[in-house]
Design a protein around this motif. Structure first.
Motif, mmCIF file in Angstrom:
data_model
loop_
_atom_site.group_PDB
_atom_site.id
_atom_site.type_symbol
_atom_site.label_atom_id
_atom_site.label_comp_id
_atom_site.label_asym_id
_atom_site.label_seq_id
_atom_site.Cartn_x
_atom_site.Cartn_y
_atom_site.Cartn_z
ATOM 1 N N GLY A 66 49.184 43.268 48.051
ATOM 2 C CA GLY A 66 48.669 42.378 46.999
ATOM 3 C C GLY A 66 48.912 40.906 47.291
ATOM 4 N N THR B 58 49.730 44.167 39.756
ATOM 5 C CA THR B 58 48.494 44.934 39.663
ATOM 6 C C THR B 58 48.665 46.074 38.672
ATOM 7 O OG1 THR B 58 48.332 44.419 42.002
ATOM 8 C CG2 THR B 58 46.712 45.918 41.124
ATOM 9 N N ASN B 118 45.409 50.093 47.356
ATOM 10 C CA ASN B 118 44.846 48.911 46.716
ATOM 11 C C ASN B 118 43.545 48.545 47.413
ATOM 12 O OD1 ASN B 118 44.247 46.364 45.710
ATOM 13 N ND2 ASN B 118 46.381 45.686 45.686
ATOM 14 N N GLU B 125 41.191 47.351 41.577
ATOM 15 C CA GLU B 125 42.068 47.638 42.711
ATOM 16 C C GLU B 125 42.146 49.121 43.034
ATOM 17 O OE1 GLU B 125 43.074 45.924 40.039
ATOM 18 O OE2 GLU B 125 43.726 43.928 40.671
#
Lengths: 211, 481
Positions: A66, B58, B118, B125
């Motif tokens: 991420g 997330t 992801n 995602e």
């Protein structure tokens, strides 16, 4: 029959209402997206090439962790931004990016031109312990990257084959030797290879404004 | 009028969806507070992958949007569509499947995010196996919803159902197109779109997920529960029609404002900006309509907790839908883009509008579903003030952080040199980030108070059985819902 009466018809017929919603909501997307698919095919800039096996694995780790929640990869054509990060982004630089990683937030700095600004060693230390090199950094540490093999699942050739199917110009030989190319590399090696590949394409005439 | 019974409503699945939604709200908001704290004390991930900011952030967005938000929307859609159509749900079994399967999907999705699956697209995602589950459940949701409308005993389709209907249809379209990808392994796929094209598709999805889920879906909730609780018909029926179609048409165009000054064609950016500003009209038309509806029963605002939450939500809805178009103006966006201002804007919508209207609706639903009184009005009052304070503090902190970042990044000295280094600007954000943690804790503690209140309200009780009234006339239906 005025507009309200016409609407009353719509409002008493579920099928018409469904169709109406679908039709009305589809228009905007069709106008904005279809041209980009059929007309304005973006050509890669001269120096833009598909990622090597190591860079690709590194990029996929970047996605997995991420990184793009905090780092953009998109220099905007604004004076201060160009001074800070170099030339603005060009659409042709992103043609091999699936998905695109332009980001929406800069908690940390933009990374689209970070390649070779720091040594490999600096990048390694920074990823394992960011505060060892940037004392006030709020970036997470990624100690596990060092402990893992980049191609542990032995799927790098599958990744490249999928991208080849999507039109990325990998040769069959490149795909065949991909596993050997990354043999012994850790995840840390791979992500550093990816970060060092993020460079400005000097062949682009920046006066064109990026698109 | 004599009420002839024609069966009972399927309400037990609504009770469960309320409970599931509340559980997700706590998990999702707690994850949010934790990641906010990680931006102050970065070492509290303890070197654990699953606690790492990139994965937990997330999880936060997915848990609150898909867990808390969508479960609440499903439950309230099933509740209101039965009552506005005067029939039981079309296939309650399929509706049960939607509610339960959705919980498993969000749970699986959350775990997969923590494990590092992801797809890399914001608010999309989740990887391809979970995307497929979502699509299947969504189609079932549509079958139950439109199936119920098809067998309705009331001729007109009430306005809340148009918004819930648009939610189902448009989200299906967005989700399927944006998730198109070539799978490599169970946990990895590559998007069918690349680079600039992927960016345009993603923000067509991302912006309109906000549009048709977080705005449109919750407007469906508003159009049913606000008139119901205020005991007044919608102020202007005609305005609700105009606002609905204008909203559905114009929202779709606004996505490119997420890509101002990015490497996409100028005409797409400009079009996105213009349509974003136009969008203010239908957004505020709905707000005016709702506020005028409440103004028919102002005395209720003093005592009715449900209505207080819904009206406060309306105020934040007005704020966020004004701020959005302003931030979509390119010259404003030059400052706001990539900064915490965006995060503040999202939270004036997510906390102020989505969470508060859901809480208001739940204060309406919980006592009714279990045929009892709310355990404590005082606790509901405390929750109300914690919710206002938390939301305001959050927005102020992020305005402060975001506007400073934007201006400091762009600041140049007399000789055209950068005034500040990136690192010193980043380090100066700490006070704002601490304030944000406090704001999040305040808001979260309010939600905990609410859950305790609900727990005491329903402990030991079962969902009440509600008889379906015999069909009434169409004109009466417009007024009484």
């Amino acid at each position: 029959m005025n507009a309200i009466d016409i609407h009353r018809k719509l409002e008493e017929n579920a099928g018409l209402l469904i169709f109406g919603i679908l039709f009305v909501s589809a228009i905007g997307g069709l106008v904005q997206i279809l041209p980009s698919i059929f007309q304005e095919t973006v050509e890669p800039t001269a120096d833009t090439r598909p990622y090597t096996a190591a860079e690709l694995l590194g990029r996929d780790i970047y996605i997995r962790e991420g990184c793009s929640t905090c780092h953009s990869q998109q220099v905007r054509p604004l004076l201060a931004e160009v001074i800070r990060y170099e030339a603005p982004a060009h659409a042709g630089e992103s043609v091999y990016d699936r998905p695109f990683l332009w980001g929406s937030k800069r908690t940390g700095p933009d990374l689209s031109r970070v390649g070779e600004k720091y040594t490999d060693e600096w990048q390694r230390i920074h990823l394992i312990d960011p505060r060892a090199v940037v004392p006030k950094s709020i970036m997470p540490a990624y100690p596990w990257l060092e402990r893992r093999k980049a191609n542990a699942r032995n799927d790098v050739h599958l990744r490249m084959k999928a991208l080849q199917r999507l039109g990325h110009p990998y040769s069959d030989e490149e795909i065949a030797r991909a596993a050997d190319d990354v043999a012994g590399m850790t995840e840390l090696d791979a992500i550093v290879a990816y970060l060092q590949s993020l460079k400005i394409d000097t062949s682009v005439d920046q006066s064109e404004g990026g698109h | 009028m004599k009420i002839l019974s024609s069966g009972t409503y399927s309400d037990r699945l609504v009770s469960y969806s309320v409970i599931f939604s509340l559980i997700w709200s706590i998990l999702g908001m707690a994850a949010g507070v934790y990641v906010a704290l990680e931006l102050v004390i970065p070492t509290i991930d303890f070197g654990q992958e699953w606690l790492s900011y990139g994965r937990l952030r997330t999880l936060h967005t997915n848990a609150v949007i898909f867990g808390f938000g969508v479960t609440a929307l499903m439950g309230t859609a099933f509740y209101s569509v039965q009552r506005t159509c005067h029939v039981e749900l079309f296939s309650p079994r399929l509706a049960w499947f939607c509610i339960i399967a959705w919980q498993f999907t969000v749970l699986l999705g959350g775990l997969s995010l923590l494990a590092g699956w992801n797809a890399g697209k914001e608010y999309a995602e989740l990887e391809w196996p979970i995307d497929i589950l979502i699509a299947v459940i969504w189609v079932c949701f549509g079958i139950v919803f439109f199936g119920t409308i098809a067998k309705r005993k009331v001729k007109p389709i009430y306005v809340s159902n148009w918004f819930y209907g648009a939610l189902i249809i448009v989200i299906a379209m967005l989700h399927i197109v944006n998730s198109l990808a070539i799978p490599v392994t169970i946990s990895k796929s590559y998007s069918l779109f690349a680079g600039a094209q992927d960016a345009v598709v993603q923000w067509w999805y991302g912006h309109n997920a906000v549009g048709f889920l977080l705005t449109g879906g919750f407007l469906g909730m508003l159009y049913y529960f606000l008139p119901k609780q205020a005991d007044r018909p919608i102020w202007s029926y005609r305005l609700s029609i105009i606002a609905f179609w204008a909203f559905t048409y114009s929202y779709i165009w606004a996505g490119p404002h997420h890509l101002h000054y990015n490497a996409i064609p100028d005409w797409v950016q400009t079009l996105g900006m213009v349509m974003s500003i136009i969008l203010l009209a239908p957004s505020w038309a709905t707000m005016v309509n709702a506020v005028m509806t409440v103004s028919g029963a102002p005395q209720k605002l003093k005592t009715d907790h449900s209505l207080k939450f819904i009206v406060l939500a309306l105020a934040f809805y007005g704020l966020a839908t004004f701020e959005g178009p302003m931030m979509a103006i390119k010259s404003v966006n030059a400052v706001s883009h990539f900064t915490d201002w965006t995060i503040g804007h999202v939270h004036s919508g997510a906390l102020g509008w989505n969470a508060l209207i859901t809480f208001g609706t739940f204060y309406f639903l919980v006592p009714r579903l279990f045929n009892t009184q709310l355990y404590s009005k005082r606790l509901a009052d405390i929750h109300f003030w914690l919710a206002i304070s938390g939301t305001m503090l959050y927005i102020l902190a992020m305005w402060g952080a975001g506007i400073s970042q934007g201006l400091l990044w762009l600041s140049l000295g007399d000789l055209g040199e950068l005034s500040y280094g990136f690192r010193e600007i980043m380090a100066s954000m700490q006070p704002y980030y601490i304030l944000r943690v406090i704001a999040g804790l305040v808001f979260l503690s309010g939600a905990v108070v609410m859950i305790y209140n609900f727990f005491r309200t329903i402990a030991g009780r079962k969902t009440a059985t509600v008889q379906i009234p015999a069909p009434s006339t169409a004109s009466e239906q417009q007024v009484t819902v």
